[in-house]
Design a protein around this motif. Structure first.
Motif, PDB file in Angstrom:
ATOM      1  N   GLU A  60      34.579  53.918  37.138  1.00 46.11           N
ATOM      2  CA  GLU A  60      34.788  53.591  38.555  1.00 46.11           C
ATOM      3  C   GLU A  60      34.300  54.693  39.497  1.00 46.11           C
ATOM      4  OE1 GLU A  60      38.043  51.359  36.288  1.00 46.11           O
ATOM      5  OE2 GLU A  60      37.174  53.355  36.184  1.00 46.11           O
ATOM      6  N   LYS A  68      35.049  48.756  34.810  1.00 43.51           N
ATOM      7  CA  LYS A  68      36.466  49.014  34.502  1.00 43.51           C
ATOM      8  C   LYS A  68      36.670  49.276  33.018  1.00 43.51           C
ATOM      9  CE  LYS A  68      38.271  46.363  38.357  1.00 43.51           C
ATOM     10  NZ  LYS A  68      38.687  45.039  38.786  1.00 43.51           N
ATOM     11  N   GLU A  84      31.461  44.460  37.485  1.00 44.13           N
ATOM     12  CA  GLU A  84      32.765  45.042  37.825  1.00 44.13           C
ATOM     13  C   GLU A  84      33.660  45.160  36.593  1.00 44.13           C
ATOM     14  OE1 GLU A  84      33.172  43.599  42.490  1.00 44.13           O
ATOM     15  OE2 GLU A  84      33.934  42.295  40.906  1.00 44.13           O
TER      16      GLU A  84
END
Length: 187
Positions: free
Chosen positions: A30, A25, A21
């Motif tokens: 995304e 980012k 994750e």
């Protein structure tokens, strides 16, 4: 977007999810990725006479990721700063043995729906609710050592296996058993 299974070191699934994750980012990707699932449920266990909630992983060593599979997303996953590099299930190797960019087998939406339902309902069909501890006495219920008592030497939670010591002819003999093959001996 399709779903894919990623294999990692058992017990490090949430750390890998967090690392992926953060990298998504950081790289501004995304739009190429959707959900990342670590299939866990909370289970109430009795330990030393007290009840407590613990998280149990339904698929130890695996996380599921939704993404548009491309060379760019594949390279991003391969660059995750993690001690054991994640491996997409079904990834192909070229003739030199090195991994190459070939789309791995995806996980069906029906399989993901089943996993999500298990998480929501707290269904725990494949994970034992019994907690074992090193040094505990157990009774072997099945197999060649049925009805023998044994002492737990090691507990392998993720695999639901125990290493026990069985006293045979005056000697402690190590035996590996599934959780389902033993029961606790009440004091």
């Amino acid at each position: 977007m399709k779903w894919y299974a990623i294999h990692t070191q058992s017990g490090h699934e949430n750390k890998l999810k967090f690392a992926i994750e953060n990298l998504i980012k950081e790289k501004g990707m995304e739009n190429e990725f959707g959900e990342i699932i670590v299939p866990e449920v909370e289970v109430e266990v009795k330990k030393e006479g007290k009840k407590k909630l613990v998280k149990k992983n339904l698929y130890p060593g695996y996380i599921f990721i939704q993404m548009n599979y491309s060379e760019e997303t594949w390279v991003l996953l391969k660059s995750v700063p993690f001690q054991r590099k994640p491996a997409l299930i079904g990834e192909k190797r070229n003739h030199s043995g090195k991994k190459s960019f070939v789309e791995p087998k995806s996980v069906t939406s029906a399989e993901i729906a089943k996993i999500k339902k298990m998480i929501e309902e707290g269904e725990i069909t494949s994970v034992s609710k019994i907690m074992f501890e090193k040094g505990e006495m157990v009774l072997i219920k099945e197999g060649p050592f049925a009805n023998f008592k044994a002492i737990i030497d090691d507990v392998k939670e993720g695999k639901e296996k125990l290493d026990v010591l069985v006293n045979i002819f005056g000697r402690s003999t190590p035996v590996e058993l599934n959780f389902s093959q033993v029961e606790k001996v009440e004091d």
